[in-house]
Design a protein around this motif. Structure first.
Motif, short mmCIF file in Angstrom:
data_model
loop_
_atom_site.label_atom_id
_atom_site.label_comp_id
_atom_site.label_asym_id
_atom_site.label_seq_id
_atom_site.Cartn_x
_atom_site.Cartn_y
_atom_site.Cartn_z
N ALA B 72 0.54 -1.23 0.00
CA ALA B 72 0.01 0.14 -0.03
C ALA B 72 0.82 1.24 0.03
N ARG B 73 2.04 1.06 0.88
CA ARG B 73 3.01 2.28 0.82
C ARG B 73 3.48 2.54 -0.29
N ARG B 74 3.92 1.71 -1.20
CA ARG B 74 4.41 1.71 -2.44
C ARG B 74 3.60 2.32 -3.39
N LEU B 75 2.31 1.91 -3.06
CA LEU B 75 1.17 2.33 -4.05
C LEU B 75 1.01 3.75 -3.80
N ASN B 76 1.08 4.36 -2.66
CA ASN B 76 1.10 5.57 -2.32
C ASN B 76 2.00 6.51 -2.86
N ARG B 77 3.31 5.88 -3.13
CA ARG B 77 4.32 6.54 -3.47
C ARG B 77 4.20 6.52 -5.05
N ALA B 78 3.51 5.60 -5.75
CA ALA B 78 3.32 5.76 -7.21
C ALA B 78 2.16 6.70 -7.42
N ALA B 79 1.17 6.50 -6.63
CA ALA B 79 0.24 7.52 -6.76
C ALA B 79 0.66 8.90 -6.81
N GLY B 80 1.65 9.07 -5.66
CA GLY B 80 1.92 10.56 -5.41
C GLY B 80 2.91 10.90 -6.68
N LEU B 81 3.83 9.97 -7.12
CA LEU B 81 4.57 10.28 -8.39
C LEU B 81 3.59 10.85 -9.61
N LEU B 82 2.84 9.91 -9.74
CA LEU B 82 1.92 10.06 -11.06
C LEU B 82 0.96 11.26 -10.73
N GLY B 83 0.87 11.61 -9.43
CA GLY B 83 0.04 12.66 -9.25
C GLY B 83 0.88 14.11 -9.49
N THR B 84 2.26 14.15 -8.85
CA THR B 84 3.04 15.11 -9.45
C THR B 84 3.09 15.39 -11.04
N SER B 85 3.20 14.30 -11.61
CA SER B 85 3.32 14.45 -13.14
C SER B 85 1.89 14.94 -13.61
N THR B 86 0.92 14.58 -12.91
CA THR B 86 -0.43 15.08 -13.46
C THR B 86 -0.47 16.75 -13.01
N LEU B 87 -0.18 16.89 -11.76
CA LEU B 87 -0.14 18.24 -11.49
C LEU B 87 0.50 19.19 -12.14
N LEU B 88 1.81 18.94 -12.49
CA LEU B 88 2.60 19.83 -13.25
C LEU B 88 2.25 19.72 -14.69
N ASP B 89 2.05 18.67 -15.29
CA ASP B 89 1.13 18.48 -16.69
C ASP B 89 0.15 19.53 -16.76
N SER B 90 -0.87 19.32 -15.77
CA SER B 90 -2.18 19.76 -16.15
C SER B 90 -1.90 21.41 -15.79
N ALA B 91 -0.84 21.73 -14.77
CA ALA B 91 -0.78 23.20 -14.49
C ALA B 91 -0.19 23.69 -15.95
N VAL B 92 0.71 23.35 -16.64
CA VAL B 92 1.29 23.71 -17.46
C VAL B 92 0.34 23.95 -18.95
N GLU B 93 -0.53 22.79 -19.06
CA GLU B 93 -1.46 22.76 -19.99
C GLU B 93 -2.55 23.60 -20.02
N HIS B 94 -3.11 23.68 -18.71
CA HIS B 94 -4.01 24.54 -18.46
C HIS B 94 -3.65 25.99 -18.43
N TYR B 95 -2.41 26.28 -18.01
CA TYR B 95 -2.11 27.67 -18.09
C TYR B 95 -2.05 28.23 -19.70
N ARG B 96 -1.56 27.12 -20.31
CA ARG B 96 -1.31 27.08 -21.98
C ARG B 96 -2.93 27.47 -22.41
N GLY B 97 -3.85 26.79 -21.82
CA GLY B 97 -5.29 26.99 -22.22
C GLY B 97 -5.80 28.21 -21.47
N SER B 98 -5.20 29.12 -20.87
CA SER B 98 -5.54 30.34 -20.15
C SER B 98 -6.66 30.02 -18.97
N PHE B 99 -6.64 28.91 -18.50
CA PHE B 99 -7.82 28.58 -17.55
C PHE B 99 -8.79 29.28 -18.05
N GLN B 100 -9.29 28.94 -19.38
CA GLN B 100 -10.63 29.42 -19.93
C GLN B 100 -11.74 29.25 -19.21
#
Lengths: 213, 338, 548
Positions: B72-100
């Motif tokens: 479970a802890r490993r999964l938490n780490r995996a989810a966290g890492l994936l979450g980091t990726s989606t956090l940064l990626d969606s931040a960049v992409e949605h900033y590109r989309g001007s948070f319309q």
């Protein structure tokens, strides 16, 4: 006419990645040309300046673009278009002849040089030239309407829209290299583009435009 | 036809070498970061191990960590890492989309929360699910599903509909799926903790190890699909661009095999292939950082190139999914039938 | 300022500028003027640049001449419409006829790389039937080329330029996938797309010669929008950064600021070399073959002004057709104001295209076809359209210009019929080299006008159905120049044969848009390059057979 892009200044981007060094040099040189004739005589210059004021009536709340000087430099350097209609003399001659002929027309109908008559009368004469209604020995066979469209309006407007003040007026992004643009869709702007003032929201637009850079 | 002469080829080769070097550096970093996650529990007699041991001593409640908690802890780490990726990626992409649209902030908030609860979960060795974590993960999964719906709608309404143009440049279809996936992994980890330690762990009535292997395998395949689409957009101009469409899908297939096949071990190939995939995720971020440099104006023109260049935060999602796969392998190691 | 390249030649002393690196140089082979080189090529644009590369790679000794400068875009191109006029051919020409042409900017380049340095990068293939338009479609003239062969050469050029195009192209026979993917559409292109969908016709991303992903030292396009003023990032795959460096590496010598004035012939009726002006004096380069690749005005001008007692009407002119059948494609537009912000200054100007009216023969009251594309004129070009066509000035003009960011427009590349009265001849006036300048006579025929009318109607409608207001049409604009040294099967009705070899003088060739017998409704650059690739292959084959 309220400003559509209040507070927007293309020059604010001069130090950003939107401007490369060649662009800075070119625009700096253009913005610093002295407002005086090098090619035209004083008489031609006065006529030309008066024409420029009518073709492009500039707002009073900013420094005027020295359109006549920009046209004059084009003549000084003999920067031609690469063609001329068979009915037209070469660029420099065409301008000299056209300015003299317009001045002569003003003296003939109003007893004063073109630059000294009222704006309304100037407009009437320019309109007559555009419609090809001016003629006489001063034109020496050059069609007035061709001179108007191919030289007079063409060169004056090209000069005005080569100046950053005109870009501010129309919200043009201006120089863009190496940084171009990212947001391409309808109604999207990059943070380094002008903000258009929606009616009633001019103050907000001005504030946003002051951050453009 | 001789498209390139020798000179062109040599510069191209140099560029790829430079790219390779940047990738290698990122790879090294990745190895350093991941070492703990990778090192088999049995062989851990390192400083880190000693620290864990010391901590355990201070906490008399926790004696031996049950395998599903470990997973479970490993999964938490995996989810966290994936979450980091989606956090940064969606931040960049949605900033590109001007948070319309205000809804475009949702994946940022949810991913950030997920990151926080995942960090919490990684440290939490109690064999019980945690209400806040649970709710956050569930919210993330739902956000991802809703986001996919939004993105589908956005593409459908553009001229051309589901055309290549819109798949390339419209709202990315697969991206919200990654948020859903990380939420699901986290939610899964909470379910794992709820299992009693001496039984074969089950989640939703399915043997946990296998189900988790299948889930992360599907995730890897889907993410590889997204990378394949975007690298196709980039015309595979660099041969390294084939890596994410070859390595992770194989890992996905191996996990699929793991999920379906009869119990056996050790699964050395699968484990090593997942580790390779995890490293590739980090290397990919390095490659993408180099890609940004290679665009006009390089990093000096970051305000354009971070948005229009290759997305730096995207590749580590492979790492997150590979870690989830490794967690599944860990579970299966303890309970071959899991 | 930034015009050093205009004043002293750079391709000399065994080296040439490397346009892909700041301050860069590359080694370049040099030939003596008394060396009889295999090929002297006049012009280094889409025709001459491509041919120089292909011939040098085939092992021939090649010297290319160009009147223009050898630029390094990264350090010498400003983001400025006015300054970048340095890329245009602005030597005087005289225009007359019913529809006197406007030259100098969009249709005439003067640089190593020719007009490809400032072209809009639109890279379309001809519709196959156009190569036999007389036999199959009932107008114009047949080409002596087979479309299937051309299809292969198109592919070669598309690969060489890494054309960024759609995954599936909606018109014509299948073609291989474009090497790079299409660019993201801007709002101006989406206006075209929506209009086409509303009118029920297909549209596509335009195949463009600017990369959408890195290629060697070319970074992907940054969508700066100054394409027709020259690309300062080298994303644009012009001849300057593609064929020319390849040519130099393969051993060709390219001479910049070298104005060809006359082609010399001997008593046997063969050409012997080129007189050219460089560094303040006239020089002569001996050559076994001369290729003229100066585009549809300079090519006939050179052939005509090389007249001598043996060829009193100019070289290669026994048919009397040199300079005739000039075809300047129509370039009319419909413009409108959208409620949305468009900001068409972003991105390459023509990101979307429809070739519907190139491939549809029904519902037309004219011969030929047209493509139309989305537009993105920068302020100077836009004011020139507004003032030139609508006669606006004063407050009315400023008010119209203020809508700049809401403008959208559609512009055709329209086919025109070949007419012998449309021609390039020599005027009495001389240029600074003492050479007679060109007189260009041009009149549209009724068919051309009918085509334009159809296009303006259709485009106005497709703007109006997507909500554009204040729609007006621009009726006075032309673009690419072709014809004037047409290819054919018959020496009486053409200047060169299918291999671009002149009928009259076997070692004199023409390789540029001049050889087009008809012009089609697409931009010509891809076809010019494809023909150059074919010509190089033919020359290699003939040399191998000993029939060169």
């Amino acid at each position: 006419m309220p400003e559509r892009y209040p507070g927007y200044d293309v020059l604010a981007k001069r130090a950003t990645p939107s401007w490369n060094e060649p662009t800075r040099r070119v625009i700096d040189a253009r913005l610093s040309i002295p407002n005086e004739p090098r090619f035209f005589t004083m008489q031609e210059w006065e006529t030309l300046t008066a024409i420029c004021d009518r073709i492009v009536p500039q707002p009073k709340d900013r420094a005027p673009v020295p359109i006549a000087a920009l046209v004059d430099r084009k003549m000084t350097n003999d920067e031609r278009d690469g063609y001329r209609q068979a009915s037209m003399p070469k660029m420099q001659q065409a301008w000299q002849r056209g300015l003299a002929a317009l001045d002569a027309a003003a003296r003939a109908s109003h007893g004063a040089p073109f630059h000294a008559i009222a704006a309304v009368k100037q407009d009437v004469l320019l309109k007559a030239m555009q419609n090809g209604e001016l003629s006489g020995p001063e034109w020496n066979g050059m069609p007035a309407h061709t001179f108007f469209s191919e030289r007079l309006a063409h060169d004056i407007l090209a000069a005005y829209y080569s100046h950053s003040s005109s870009w501010n007026e129309i919200g043009f992004g201006g120089p863009a290299s190496p940084r171009g643009y990212v947001r391409m869709n309808f109604n999207r702007r990059d943070s380094w583009e002008a903000v258009e003032a929606k009616p009633g929201h001019e103050a907000a637009a001005r504030k946003a435009n002051e951050r453009v850079g | 036809m001789a498209a390139n002469n020798a000179g062109d080829l040599s510069t191209a080769a140099t560029r790829q070498l430079v790219g390779g070097a940047v990738g290698a550096i990122a790879l090294g970093l990745g190895v350093a970061l991941l070492r703990r996650g990778f090192t088999p529990q049995t062989g851990r007699e390192t400083l880190a191990g000693a620290r864990t041991h010391a901590r355990q001593k201070r906490s008399p409640l926790r004696v031996d960590e049950p395998p599903q908690v470990k997973a479970a802890r490993r999964l938490n780490r995996a989810a966290g890492l994936l979450g980091t990726s989606t956090l940064l990626d969606s931040a960049v992409e949605h900033y590109r989309g001007s948070f319309q649209n205000k809804a475009m902030y949702t994946p940022l908030i949810v991913s950030a929360l997920m990151l926080a609860v995942s960090a919490h979960g990684t440290r939490d060795k109690r064999p019980i699910a945690h209400g806040v974590r649970d709710a956050t993960y569930l919210a993330a999964a739902l956000t991802g599903i809703a986001g996919t719906g939004f993105h589908i709608y956005n593409i459908a309404k553009r001229p051309g509909g589901f055309s290549w143009q819109n798949l390339f440049y419209g709202s990315p279809l697969g991206a919200p799926g990654a948020v859903a996936l990380s939420g699901l992994l986290g939610y899964y980890s909470e379910r794992l903790r709820d299992n009693e330690s001496d039984k074969i762990p089950k989640v939703f009535g399915l043997p946990a190890g296998r189900a988790l292997a299948a889930l992360s395998g599907v995730g890897l395949l889907a993410t590889a699909g997204e990378a394949g689409l975007l690298h196709f957009r980039g015309a595979y101009h660099n041969p390294f661009m084939f890596a994410p469409v070859t390595v992770p899908p194989l890992a996905g297939a191996l996990l699929g095999e793991t999920a379906l096949s009869r119990p056996r071990r050790p699964r050395r190939l699968t484990r090593w292939w997942l580790r390779l995939t995890a490293l590739l995720g980090f290397a990919g971020a390095g490659f993408h950082a180099y890609g940004v440099q290679r665009n006009m104006g390089g990093w000096r023109n970051w305000s354009q190139n971070v948005l229009n260049g290759p997305p730096i935060p995207a590749p580590p999602s492979f790492t997150g999914l590979a870690l989830a796969g490794l967690a599944a392998l860990g579970l299966l190691e303890e309970h071959p039938d899991a | 300022m930034l015009d050093e390249a205009l004043h002293s030649p750079r391709g000399k002393d065994g080296r040439a500028p490397d346009p892909l690196r700041v301050g860069g140089w590359m080694p370049m082979r040099q030939y003596g003027e008394n060396d009889e080189v295999d090929f002297a090529i006049v012009g280094t644009g889409a025709g001459g640049g491509t041919l120089a590369c292909k011939l040098a790679e085939a092992g021939f000794s090649v010297v290319g001449f160009d009147a223009g400068a050898w630029w390094r875009p990264l350090e010498e191109f400003a983001s400025d419409e006015t300054h970048q006029e340095k890329l245009f051919w602005t030597d005087e020409r005289i225009c007359d006829g019913d529809n006197p042409l406007k030259l100098g900017s969009n249709n005439s380049g003067k640089a190593i790389g020719g007009s490809t340095v400032h072209f809009a990068m639109v890279s379309l293939r001809f519709r196959p039937e156009w190569l036999k338009s007389r036999s199959l479609l009932g107008y114009g003239a047949d080409w002596p080329l087979d479309w299937r062969e051309m299809w292969r050469y198109y592919t070669e050029v598309e690969q060489a330029l890494k054309i960024a195009g759609p995954v599936n192209y909606p018109w014509g026979p299948p073609r291989p996938r474009y090497p790079y993917r299409a660019h993201e559409l801007n709002a101006a292109a989406l206006v075209l797309a929506k209009g086409c969908e509303a009118m029920g016709i297909p549209w596509s991303e335009t195949p463009l010669a600017t990369v959408s992903a890195p290629r060697g030292r070319s970074p992907p396009c940054v969508y700066r929008g100054f394409c027709v003023s020259g690309c300062s990032t080298n994303a644009k795959q012009s001849a300057l950064i593609t064929w020319i460096p390849r040519a130099v590496k393969a051993g060709a010598e390219i001479r910049d600021l070298a104005m060809a004035g006359r082609i010399e012939t001997n008593d046997a009726g063969y050409v012997t070399g080129v007189h050219y002006y460089r560094e303040g004096q006239w020089r002569f380069q001996r050559a076994r073959n001369v290729v003229v690749a100066g585009y549809a005005i300079e090519t006939p001008r050179l052939l005509l002004s090389s007249a001598n007692s043996q060829f009193p009407d100019g070289l290669a002119n026994s048919s009397g057709l040199v300079g005739k059948n000039l075809m300047a494609q129509t370039n009319q537009a419909a413009w409108g104001v959208m409620e949305d912000e468009i900001r068409w200054y972003k991105g390459p100007p023509s990101l979307a295209v429809t070739e519907h009216w190139n491939y549809t023969d029904t519902g037309k009251d004219f011969f030929g076809g047209y493509a139309y594309m989305s537009q993105g004129p920068l302020p100077r070009a836009w004011v020139s359209s507004l003032a030139g066509n609508r006669g606006l000035w004063g407050d009315a003009l400023l008010r119209a210009m203020e809508k700049y960011n809401h403008q959208a427009g559609l512009k055709i590349v329209g086919e025109v019929l070949p007419q012998e009265r449309n021609r390039v001849a020599l005027a009495d006036e001389k240029d600074r080299y003492g050479l007679p300048i060109a007189r260009v006579t041009y009149s549209l025929c009724d068919n051309d006008k009918a085509l334009v009318k159809h296009a303006l109607n259709f485009m106005s409608q497709s703007l109006s159905v997507v909500g554009a207001r204040d729609i007006w049409t621009e009726s006075d604009d032309t673009c690419h120049l072709n014809g004037t040294a047409r290819m054919g099967d018959d020496p009486r009705t053409s200047v060169v044969n299918a291999d671009c070899r002149s009928w009259d003088i076997p070692n004199l060739w023409v390789c540029d848009g001049s050889v087009f017998p008809t012009v089609g409704g697409v931009n010509p650059s891809l076809t010019i390059q494809a023909i150059a690739c074919r010509t190089a292959d033919r020359i290699r084959a003939m040399a191998a057979q000993g029939s060169l």
